[in-house]
Scaffold this active site. Structure first.
Site, PDB file in Angstrom:
ATOM      1  N   GLU A  28      21.277  21.603  -0.283  1.00 40.48           N
ATOM      2  CA  GLU A  28      21.157  20.161  -0.105  1.00 40.48           C
ATOM      3  C   GLU A  28      20.036  19.835   0.884  1.00 40.48           C
ATOM      4  OE1 GLU A  28      24.106  16.360   0.657  1.00 40.48           O
ATOM      5  OE2 GLU A  28      24.315  18.113   1.939  1.00 40.48           O
ATOM      6  N   HIS A 191      35.519  16.175   7.555  1.00 44.53           N
ATOM      7  CA  HIS A 191      34.329  15.608   6.926  1.00 44.53           C
ATOM      8  C   HIS A 191      34.023  16.324   5.614  1.00 44.53           C
ATOM      9  CE1 HIS A 191      30.419  13.392   7.275  1.00 44.53           C
ATOM     10  NE2 HIS A 191      30.011  14.384   6.482  1.00 44.53           N
ATOM     11  N   GLU A 192      34.052  17.653   5.658  1.00 40.97           N
ATOM     12  CA  GLU A 192      33.723  18.421   4.448  1.00 40.97           C
ATOM     13  C   GLU A 192      34.839  18.335   3.413  1.00 40.97           C
ATOM     14  OE1 GLU A 192      30.673  19.106   4.500  1.00 40.97           O
ATOM     15  OE2 GLU A 192      30.599  18.648   6.618  1.00 40.97           O
ATOM     16  N   HIS A 195      34.453  15.202   1.425  1.00 38.36           N
ATOM     17  CA  HIS A 195      33.365  15.274   0.446  1.00 38.36           C
ATOM     18  C   HIS A 195      33.832  15.820  -0.900  1.00 38.36           C
ATOM     19  CE1 HIS A 195      29.809  13.827   2.315  1.00 38.36           C
ATOM     20  NE2 HIS A 195      29.769  14.726   3.289  1.00 38.36           N
TER      21      HIS A 195
END
Length: 581
Positions: A28, A191-192, A195
């Protein structure tokens, strides 16, 4: 293979006195083309059939579980993985190394170096809770058969949400305490995990809309953790760590959230604090505007209707407008969610409200303009926002009503609000819901300061933090005399909550280098006295166990590093005492 930590790269790491090697992907945003031929754009999704050759003493991980292994000779074998769902290229990942797993029977497995084996047990216990919390809130179960959490040694890499294989830098998320997890570890982990829905299940069509995934992931860092740990003050931490930091950052840049990214460099520049924190703050504002119930229903509609596809902001806003229409709910001011949110995502910066009271007519006049602090950015007279005005007065002190009482229209320069006679002081932006600052006439500032000095708890803790943050930033921008925030901050000698302290310490760190403050010998002397009092109060709170949060303690320690610049006598008489303490 590459060695610059992009594409498919190799890197050495130390295990005791031995140097070992691993291979890992970092794709990314535009590095998949460095690993394999592809259309390296998020809008293009494909099914990936991945296999890798490795030594038998190594493990291999990818997005999906292993289908089968073929041994080529004594110490070499080929690992074949199950086919992935349709996904964008930047989500692909592959790892080969001598790491060890930890699992407790769930679909989540933690992988670390052997050195950290004892430290991963708590992460293994906690991670499934947050995965389940996201499934419960969104109404969409986690769609892959497994989720691996790989804690990898790296120099410059960031955490990455590759679908089914999340990579988290060891430096961010391996705690030395086996009995507790630092808040920073939980934020990275959650957070991950978020996602897996926002970014992986539904993907932004292009990097112009990066905030669609990063804003939700940042938002759920706090509010999914709150779902699991209901007693933790996550709303308060969100305001001082995300909302106020976003305001501070956004007053210095000139880029709307949705803005063109046409080159690799422009794409990389999208990964800034506005993308993460301003968008998360706007999502919180939207939640209060539409109510928690309809916010959740809209999120569920958004995910279920567009899953496995790519999205633009209008898709999100349309999901909200559909749910609000079905529930006969009007946000006010004749606005749709699309119109309201686009006003904030397509326009740079944010407003400051100047509130003035007219005692003759018992009205408040509200005038909005863009708030700027950086000399390069000029206030644009055409900047205007639809702002749902929340406020309370000394007479009512109703800090829990957070629906707009009036609207400041982008088409009208001034908004006039009637208030009861003898209503006393007033505070706008209840619990810091809106993404804007507020300035008052001097009479109201003095009335608020008097209240803070006499009985601070009469004002909601988030508005106490807001008053500190707004006052110092308004002074830094030349819109308020520095004597006001200094006088206001003197109330901190009676403040026992860490939330206003967090705001104050950050503001002090910024103010110490402000040329306006330094130009006035009287203000600078007053600032030095304030800092001395602050230091004594913080010392008392920390030693008595009233403040245990590491981020507040770290900020307080920073005071000692620059108090010499304010008061040289402190520097010459106290260092040994503080060193010993």
């Amino acid at each position: 293979m590459r060695t610059d930590e992009t594409g498919l790269n190799t890197k050495p790491y130390r295990e005791g006195n031995t140097t070992k090697w691993l291979a890992i992907m970092n794709l990314e945003p535009v590095y998949a083309r460095r690993a394999f031929p592809c259309y390296d754009e998020p809008a293009y999704k494909a099914v990936f059939n991945i296999s890798v050759m490795k030594k038998t003493n190594q493990i291999a991980l990818s997005n999906m579980p292993i289908r089968n292994i073929e041994v080529l000779n004594g110490d070499v074998e080929v690992v074949f993985f199950e086919n992935t769902p349709r996904m964008s290229t930047y989500m692909v990942n592959l790892f080969v190394g001598e790491f060890v797993p930890n699992t407790n029977g769930s679909n989540v497995t933690v992988y670390t170096q052997k050195l950290f084996a004892a430290r991963r047990k708590l992460i293994q216990t906690e991670a499934p809770k947050y995965l389940q919390a996201m499934s419960d809130y969104t109404g969409v179960r986690y769609t892959l058969p497994k989720l691996d959490l790989l804690f990898a040694p790296c120099r410059v890499c960031y955490a990455m949400e590759s679908w089914g294989l999340n990579v988290i830098p060891e430096s961010l998320a391996i705690s030395k305490n086996t009995k507790s997890m630092a808040m920073s570890e939980l934020f990275v982990l959650q957070h991950e995990i978020a996602h897996q829905w926002f970014g992986n299940l539904i993907t932004c069509k292009w990097w112009d809309y990066l905030w669609l995934k990063e804003g939700f992931a940042t938002y759920f860092e706090y509010f999914a953790i709150k779902m699991v740990n209901t007693a933790w003050p996550m709303e308060e931490l969100f305001v001082v760590e995300i909302h106020q930091n976003a305001l501070s950052y956004d007053q210095r840049v000139d880029r709307p959230l949705t803005s063109p990214a046409n080159s690799p460099k422009e794409i990389e520049n999208q990964f800034d604090l506005a993308t993460y924190r301003k968008s998360a703050s706007l999502l919180r504002s939207l939640r209060y505007l539409v109510t928690e119930k309809l916010f959740q229903l809209s999120i569920r509609n958004y995910l279920s209707a567009i899953r496995n596809s790519v999205v633009e902001p209008n898709d999100l806003f349309a999901s909200f407008d559909k749910v609000l229409y079905e529930n006969n709910y009007n946000i006010g001011n004749g606005l749709t969610v699309n119109e309201f949110m686009s006003n904030w995502t397509l326009q740079s910066g944010y407003p400051v409200l100047q509130i003035t009271k007219n005692d003759t007519s018992n009205t408040l006049s509200v005038i909005q303009s863009r708030f700027v602090i950086h000399p390069v950015i000029k206030e644009n007279s055409s900047s205007a926002w639809n702002i749902g005005l929340t406020f309370t007065t000394e007479l009512s002190k109703d800090f829990n009503y957070m629906q707009p009482r009036f609207w400041s229209n982008k088409t009208s320069k001034i908004t006039v609000i009637p208030v009861p006679r003898n209503s006393g002081w007033y505070i706008f932006n209840t619990q810091s819901i809106g993404f804007y600052r507020v300035n008052y006439d001097m009479v109201n500032w003095m009335a608020l300061i008097k209240q803070l000095h006499e009985a601070p708890a009469e004002i909601h803790v988030l508005n106490r933090a807001q008053l500190i943050d707004d006052a110092f930033n308004l002074a830094g921008a030349g819109q308020l005399d520095y004597s006001v925030p200094l006088h206001l901050a003197e109330y901190l000698q009676n403040e026992n909550s860490t939330i206003p302290w967090y705001s104050a310490l950050r503001c002090f760190s910024t103010a110490k280098s402000n040329h306006i403050l330094k130009k006035s010998e009287n203000l600078w002397t007053r600032f030095g006295k304030l800092i001395g009092n602050v230091n004594r109060k913080l010392k008392e709170l920390i030693l008595n166990g009233r403040i245990v949060e590491s981020h507040v303690i770290d900020e307080s320690n920073l005071i000692l590093a620059w108090m010499c610049k304010v008061d040289q006598r402190f520097c010459s008489t106290n260092p040994l005492q503080y060193f010993e303490e």
